[in-house]
Each structure stands twice: as C-alpha cells, then as structure tokens.
Design a protein around this motif. Structure first.
Motif, mmCIF file in Angstrom:
data_model
loop_
_atom_site.group_PDB
_atom_site.id
_atom_site.type_symbol
_atom_site.label_atom_id
_atom_site.label_comp_id
_atom_site.label_asym_id
_atom_site.label_seq_id
_atom_site.Cartn_x
_atom_site.Cartn_y
_atom_site.Cartn_z
ATOM 1 N N ARG A 1 -27.382 -19.198 -39.342
ATOM 2 C CA ARG A 1 -26.867 -17.978 -39.973
ATOM 3 C C ARG A 1 -26.036 -17.193 -38.960
ATOM 4 O O ARG A 1 -26.548 -16.758 -37.916
ATOM 5 C CB ARG A 1 -28.040 -17.127 -40.470
ATOM 6 C CG ARG A 1 -27.649 -15.948 -41.358
ATOM 7 C CD ARG A 1 -28.894 -15.157 -41.768
ATOM 8 N NE ARG A 1 -28.609 -14.105 -42.703
ATOM 9 C CZ ARG A 1 -28.759 -14.180 -44.033
ATOM 10 N NH1 ARG A 1 -29.224 -15.298 -44.568
ATOM 11 N NH2 ARG A 1 -28.488 -13.167 -44.823
ATOM 12 N N VAL A 2 -24.773 -17.019 -39.254
ATOM 13 C CA VAL A 2 -23.838 -16.367 -38.331
ATOM 14 C C VAL A 2 -23.325 -15.079 -38.968
ATOM 15 O O VAL A 2 -22.750 -15.101 -40.053
ATOM 16 C CB VAL A 2 -22.636 -17.289 -38.006
ATOM 17 C CG1 VAL A 2 -21.674 -16.597 -37.066
ATOM 18 C CG2 VAL A 2 -23.123 -18.605 -37.426
ATOM 19 N N GLU A 3 -23.570 -13.956 -38.309
ATOM 20 C CA GLU A 3 -23.053 -12.674 -38.793
ATOM 21 C C GLU A 3 -21.543 -12.623 -38.560
ATOM 22 O O GLU A 3 -21.061 -12.938 -37.463
ATOM 23 C CB GLU A 3 -23.726 -11.515 -38.065
ATOM 24 C CG GLU A 3 -25.231 -11.437 -38.257
ATOM 25 C CD GLU A 3 -25.625 -11.082 -39.678
ATOM 26 O OE1 GLU A 3 -24.822 -10.406 -40.359
ATOM 27 O OE2 GLU A 3 -26.714 -11.495 -40.107
ATOM 28 N N LEU A 4 -20.803 -12.204 -39.569
ATOM 29 C CA LEU A 4 -19.343 -12.111 -39.433
ATOM 30 C C LEU A 4 -18.976 -10.768 -38.813
ATOM 31 O O LEU A 4 -18.459 -9.860 -39.468
ATOM 32 C CB LEU A 4 -18.671 -12.306 -40.785
ATOM 33 C CG LEU A 4 -18.644 -13.756 -41.286
ATOM 34 C CD1 LEU A 4 -18.082 -13.832 -42.691
ATOM 35 C CD2 LEU A 4 -17.853 -14.656 -40.343
ATOM 36 N N ASP A 5 -19.259 -10.639 -37.528
ATOM 37 C CA ASP A 5 -18.854 -9.456 -36.784
ATOM 38 C C ASP A 5 -17.550 -9.782 -36.038
ATOM 39 O O ASP A 5 -16.808 -10.702 -36.437
ATOM 40 C CB ASP A 5 -19.974 -9.030 -35.830
ATOM 41 C CG ASP A 5 -20.462 -10.188 -34.963
ATOM 42 O OD1 ASP A 5 -19.716 -11.183 -34.841
ATOM 43 O OD2 ASP A 5 -21.572 -10.109 -34.415
ATOM 44 N N ALA A 6 -17.276 -9.093 -34.956
ATOM 45 C CA ALA A 6 -16.001 -9.276 -34.253
ATOM 46 C C ALA A 6 -15.811 -10.711 -33.763
ATOM 47 O O ALA A 6 -14.677 -11.202 -33.673
ATOM 48 C CB ALA A 6 -15.920 -8.295 -33.087
ATOM 49 N N ARG A 7 -16.901 -11.397 -33.419
ATOM 50 C CA ARG A 7 -16.773 -12.763 -32.911
ATOM 51 C C ARG A 7 -17.291 -13.809 -33.904
ATOM 52 O O ARG A 7 -17.402 -14.985 -33.563
ATOM 53 C CB ARG A 7 -17.536 -12.897 -31.584
ATOM 54 C CG ARG A 7 -19.016 -12.574 -31.678
ATOM 55 C CD ARG A 7 -19.659 -12.538 -30.305
ATOM 56 N NE ARG A 7 -19.729 -13.855 -29.691
ATOM 57 C CZ ARG A 7 -20.749 -14.692 -29.834
ATOM 58 N NH1 ARG A 7 -21.780 -14.363 -30.620
ATOM 59 N NH2 ARG A 7 -20.757 -15.858 -29.226
ATOM 60 N N GLY A 8 -17.588 -13.389 -35.135
ATOM 61 C CA GLY A 8 -18.208 -14.292 -36.105
ATOM 62 C C GLY A 8 -17.350 -15.492 -36.475
ATOM 63 O O GLY A 8 -17.841 -16.623 -36.587
ATOM 64 N N GLU A 9 -16.034 -15.254 -36.686
ATOM 65 C CA GLU A 9 -15.161 -16.366 -37.092
ATOM 66 C C GLU A 9 -15.058 -17.416 -35.978
ATOM 67 O O GLU A 9 -15.232 -18.617 -36.228
ATOM 68 C CB GLU A 9 -13.773 -15.824 -37.434
ATOM 69 C CG GLU A 9 -13.750 -14.941 -38.661
ATOM 70 C CD GLU A 9 -12.428 -14.202 -38.803
ATOM 71 O OE1 GLU A 9 -11.531 -14.763 -39.440
ATOM 72 O OE2 GLU A 9 -12.297 -13.082 -38.285
ATOM 73 N N ASN A 10 -14.771 -16.971 -34.755
ATOM 74 C CA ASN A 10 -14.636 -17.928 -33.654
ATOM 75 C C ASN A 10 -15.963 -18.605 -33.329
ATOM 76 O O ASN A 10 -15.994 -19.776 -32.948
ATOM 77 C CB ASN A 10 -14.086 -17.213 -32.410
ATOM 78 C CG ASN A 10 -12.642 -16.781 -32.606
ATOM 79 O OD1 ASN A 10 -11.896 -17.414 -33.362
ATOM 80 N ND2 ASN A 10 -12.255 -15.695 -31.967
ATOM 81 N N ARG A 11 -17.061 -17.849 -33.488
ATOM 82 C CA ARG A 11 -18.378 -18.448 -33.253
ATOM 83 C C ARG A 11 -18.663 -19.551 -34.282
ATOM 84 O O ARG A 11 -19.209 -20.602 -33.941
ATOM 85 C CB ARG A 11 -19.449 -17.355 -33.327
ATOM 86 C CG ARG A 11 -20.883 -17.857 -33.214
ATOM 87 C CD ARG A 11 -21.145 -18.564 -31.909
ATOM 88 N NE ARG A 11 -22.540 -18.963 -31.780
ATOM 89 C CZ ARG A 11 -22.988 -19.838 -30.884
ATOM 90 N NH1 ARG A 11 -22.135 -20.407 -30.037
ATOM 91 N NH2 ARG A 11 -24.259 -20.150 -30.817
ATOM 92 N N SER A 12 -18.269 -19.330 -35.527
ATOM 93 C CA SER A 12 -18.473 -20.343 -36.569
ATOM 94 C C SER A 12 -17.675 -21.608 -36.251
ATOM 95 O O SER A 12 -18.170 -22.731 -36.414
ATOM 96 C CB SER A 12 -18.049 -19.788 -37.931
ATOM 97 O OG SER A 12 -18.801 -18.646 -38.251
ATOM 98 N N ILE A 13 -16.444 -21.431 -35.811
ATOM 99 C CA ILE A 13 -15.602 -22.588 -35.462
ATOM 100 C C ILE A 13 -16.195 -23.328 -34.269
ATOM 101 O O ILE A 13 -16.233 -24.566 -34.241
ATOM 102 C CB ILE A 13 -14.165 -22.112 -35.173
ATOM 103 C CG1 ILE A 13 -13.545 -21.519 -36.450
ATOM 104 C CG2 ILE A 13 -13.309 -23.254 -34.644
ATOM 105 C CD1 ILE A 13 -12.246 -20.780 -36.214
ATOM 106 N N GLU A 14 -16.684 -22.558 -33.306
ATOM 107 C CA GLU A 14 -17.304 -23.173 -32.125
ATOM 108 C C GLU A 14 -18.537 -23.992 -32.513
ATOM 109 O O GLU A 14 -18.722 -25.124 -32.057
ATOM 110 C CB GLU A 14 -17.702 -22.060 -31.144
ATOM 111 C CG GLU A 14 -18.415 -22.541 -29.893
ATOM 112 C CD GLU A 14 -18.959 -21.363 -29.082
ATOM 113 O OE1 GLU A 14 -18.480 -20.232 -29.260
ATOM 114 O OE2 GLU A 14 -19.883 -21.595 -28.290
ATOM 115 N N LEU A 15 -19.363 -23.430 -33.397
ATOM 116 C CA LEU A 15 -20.564 -24.153 -33.831
ATOM 117 C C LEU A 15 -20.202 -25.425 -34.593
ATOM 118 O O LEU A 15 -20.871 -26.451 -34.463
ATOM 119 C CB LEU A 15 -21.429 -23.249 -34.719
ATOM 120 C CG LEU A 15 -22.200 -22.137 -34.021
ATOM 121 C CD1 LEU A 15 -22.822 -21.197 -35.057
ATOM 122 C CD2 LEU A 15 -23.303 -22.720 -33.130
ATOM 123 N N ALA A 16 -19.138 -25.365 -35.405
ATOM 124 C CA ALA A 16 -18.748 -26.529 -36.207
ATOM 125 C C ALA A 16 -18.369 -27.720 -35.329
ATOM 126 O O ALA A 16 -18.503 -28.882 -35.756
ATOM 127 C CB ALA A 16 -17.588 -26.160 -37.122
#
Length: 469
Positions: free
Chosen positions: A288-303
């Motif tokens: 579960r990733v919160e879409l805060d300031a770094r949420g989008e890049n964090r999601s891409i990194e996790l993928a």
C-alpha cells in the motif's frame, strides 16, 4: 460454458425520509378549486404521496422533497400558484467532491440496484475537474451483440491480481516457467478500509458479508480488527488483511488460509514479503503506497522490484494527492505511473489497484482506462447506508443517519445493491465501447477523450500550453 457472473439484489427501502432535491411551494389562498387540478395529474403521483407522508408523520424530521422537477404542474396551474423550489437541506449535503447529486444517485442505486437514468439527455456541464475532464468513447454503442447487460455476448469483468511472468518458456511442448500465484476477482472492485474518522465497528461483519455475496474481497486492518465476525474462518478467502509498518504478522495458520495480504510501504518491504512467503509461498502480497509527494516515483520504483506483485496506490477520499500544496488528481497520477511502466516494458508484470475519488461507477471505468487493474470502494458504500457526508461523526457528534445502529440485513442489502449496479454500469460502458474484457480495458486510452489534450490540440498553437493552477 462457465456460469455468468451475477449478483442477486433486492429492493431495500430507506430508513429515513429521503433528502430530495425539489419541492413545490403551494400558495393555496387564491386556489380556484379546479375540477381538473394539476395536482391530480402529476405523472409521478407526488401530491398524493405527500399527503400520505404528512398523514403518517409521527415526528417531524424533514419536509417532503420527492418532486421530480418536471415543471408540469407549475406550468399548467391556471392561477400560477405553484412554484418549484430547491431543498436547502439537499444543497448542504456533501463535501464539494461528493456532491448532493452524487449522494442522491448513490442512495437510489443502493435502494433499487437499478442503473440511474437521467431522461432526455445530459443536462450538466460538459467538462470539469477530476474525472469530469474525461469522456469515454461510446462509438460502438449501436453494436447489438455487445449492447451492455442485455447483449448476447458475454462481457467479462474478471481481473487477475498478482505478478505475471515476463515470458513463458516451453520445452517439448510443456510449460517450464514457474507461474506465480494469482487471485481472480469476478469484478474489479475491492472493498477498502474506511478513513479513520468514518469507521463504524458494527459495519465490519457486514462488509465481509457483502464481499462474500459479491465474490470480491474486503481489506481489514489486522491490528485493529483481527478476524471480524463469527464465521470468519470459512470466509478468509474474501479477506485481505492490512498489516501496518510496525504491526505483527497474523499467525501462520491464518496466513496459510488467506489468498491476498497487504502491507504498508516501508524500507523493510522486501523483508516483510520474505517473512510472509516463508509461511505461505502461494500468498499474493500487495504493497500500500500513499500518493504523497513521492508516491508516484515510489510506485514506479517498487514495480521494478521483481518481488513486488501488487501495488495499491492510495489518494485521499476526494482523489487528491496528499501532503502537497498543489495536489494532482488520482487519474493523472495513475496514468503517469501506468505510462512510465509501459515505457519501461514492465507494465504487464505488476498489478495496480487504485483508491480514492472513486465516487461513481463511471469513475471506476475511467480509472481503469487510465491504467489501474482494479479499484477500491469505501465512501460510496457508507453513502449507500444513507450517510449525508455531513461530517457530524468526524466532529464527534451523533450521526443523523444512525449508521451505528443499522440492521445487518439492511446494511448488507444496500451495499450489495450498490456493487451490483456498479458492475452493471461497467458492463454497459464496456459494451458501448465494444470491449469484451475488463483486463483489456486497462490503459485503453484510445477509448477515451481527455479535455486537456483536446484543448491543447485545438488552441495550443495559438496560445501555448496551459499552465497548471
């Protein structure tokens, strides 16, 4: 042929007087007592219903505002004594994003399980913020074999939750690639945890019952609720336990019985997944990733991490990015994550579930088009129980909808009706777009029009690119 997915529904009347939009003000002093009074000719029979409502009233709590606003009686009254008025209580409902119209529409869907029909064309604005700046392409609507819920062809709304292999290898005609675990859902809807300020303890067993009846799953905070209800053991396949950053894992005997589990994003994500997989290798793990300031890049990194199977991106209840001065909307963030993964060539390997701002069935279809595999539902279920979004519960006051004391049969029935009618509307939209599978709808932006793109194509050469506010 497999059995067609279907949710049984039944009309569940409201418990409280409905807060309707329109009412009629009647100036009776000059009434001529016409034999053919326009009130008797009301096609919706609202005047007789209003008299019965007043007659049955034991305790005054609300005026009768069930008028459909057709103007027939107002225009035909020979003395001009009738006037249409908008209910001030109706206008006070909602929070800006969840508008009074959305709340009233959700109430009607939860009551009847019927697809809302607006009548003679759309009378609203043609663009707006959020999902209103996006239109779906209905050019296939005349194709009779895929014409929504009444078409002859089966339209599948099933989705697979989990990681998929990049390639399949065969040797002597036999598959040699080890297939990762997948969770199959008949509808791309998962019931999410309600925000902290809107959580009612009595709803948890009802949400589980709804998940079982609709064949979907419900996310349960393991640390707060543990196993909800008395029949939890036999329904573990419909439960997704959410594990907080510091929360302990469920016992091994529980982990071995669930199909999907969710953990909060942290620096120890890989270690937590390794601990879970050591107990049950067949369990699908979502992050579960919160879409805060770094949420989008964090999601891409996790993928890009091969151990990550599912990414659950979460915005606030209005679909906005959290913790930033100028928040982006959920559809734009989902589209950015999706297209980034497509460019990197790994989009098909990971599943994305999106949360926040999904207030109507059309939002579900649009969010999938923007790149989500599935969405979650939370606040619309609460509204289906006649919540008015008045924030009384959030501020510590008594809930005017008395949700803390609702009957289980009423609660389960209304929430089941709402998911059923969202499923029907998804089929209607897909049928109109000529789509046969929800899986193929994901990222299919060619079936949609975006206002920002059209505006830039039309006026960009003259005025340049729009600068975001």
């Amino acid at each position: 042929m497999p059995k067609k997915y279907h949710i049984d529904t039944k009309k569940i009347p409201p418990r409280l007087p409905k807060t309707g939009k329109f009412g009629i003000v009647d100036w009776r002093e000059d009434c001529a007592r016409c034999h053919n009074c326009v009130k008797k000719a009301c096609v919706y029979d609202r005047y007789r219903q209003e008299m019965q409502y007043i007659k049955d009233l034991e305790e005054f709590s609300a005026m009768f505002f069930e008028c459909m606003g057709c103007f027939s009686c107002v225009q035909k009254c020979t003395k001009g004594l009738l006037a249409l008025t908008v209910n001030p209580e109706y206008e006070r409902m909602g929070n800006g994003y969840y508008t009074p119209d959305i709340i009233l529409t959700t109430w009607n869907q939860a009551e009847t399980a019927g697809i809302p029909v607006s009548g003679a064309g759309y009378r609203g604005k043609f663009t707006g913020a959020g999902f209103d700046s996006m239109w779906t392409d209905m050019s296939e609507i005349v194709r009779p074999t895929r014409d929504g819920i009444h078409g002859r062809e089966y339209i599948s709304t099933s989705v697979d939750i989990g990681r998929k292999p990049r390639l399949l290898s065969f040797e002597n005609g036999r598959l040699t690639t080890a297939l990762p675990p997948l969770v199959d859902l008949p509808v791309p809807i998962i019931i999410d945890m309600f925000p902290e300020e809107y959580r009612f303890p009595n709803l948890m067993p009802m949400l589980l019952a709804v998940a079982v009846r609709t064949g979907t799953m419900v996310i349960v905070d393991w640390e707060r609720h543990g196993l909800p209800g008395t029949d939890e053991e036999k329904h573990l396949s419909n439960i997704i336990f959410h594990i907080g950053k510091e929360a302990p894992l469920p016992p091994p005997e529980t982990l071995k019985k669930v199909r999907l589990i969710e953990i909060a994003d942290s620096e120890e994500v890989e270690q937590r997944i390794e601990e879970i997989k050591a107990v049950n290798p067949g369990l699908v793990v979502a992050v579960r990733v919160e879409l805060d300031a770094r949420g989008e890049n964090r999601s891409i990194e996790l993928a890009h991490n091969p151990v990550i199977e599912v990414i659950h991106i979460v915005s606030d209840i209005n679909g906005n990015q959290t913790g930033v001065e100028k928040p982006r909307f959920i559809k734009d963030m989902t589209r950015y994550i999706h297209t980034s993964l497509v460019k990197d060539g790994i989009r098909d390997e990971v599943t994305i579930v999106a949360s926040g701002g999904i207030a109507l069935a059309e939002h579900m279809a649009k969010e999938i088009i923007c790149g989500a595999d599935a969405v979650t539902i939370d606040m619309p279920l609460l509204i289906g129980l006649e919540c008015r979004f008045c924030d009384s519960c959030r501020d510590g006051f008594d809930c005017p909808a008395k949700i803390e004391s609702i009957d289980a049969k009423y609660g389960v029935g209304r929430m089941t009706n709402l998911i059923a009618v969202w499923h029907d509307q998804l089929i209607e939209v897909m049928g109109a777009m000529g789509m046969r599978e929800a899986r193929r709808l994901r990222g299919e932006t060619g079936r949609a029009l975006f206002f920002e793109s059209i505006e830039e194509e039309t006026f960009g050469r003259l005025f340049g690119k729009r600068i975001s506010a």
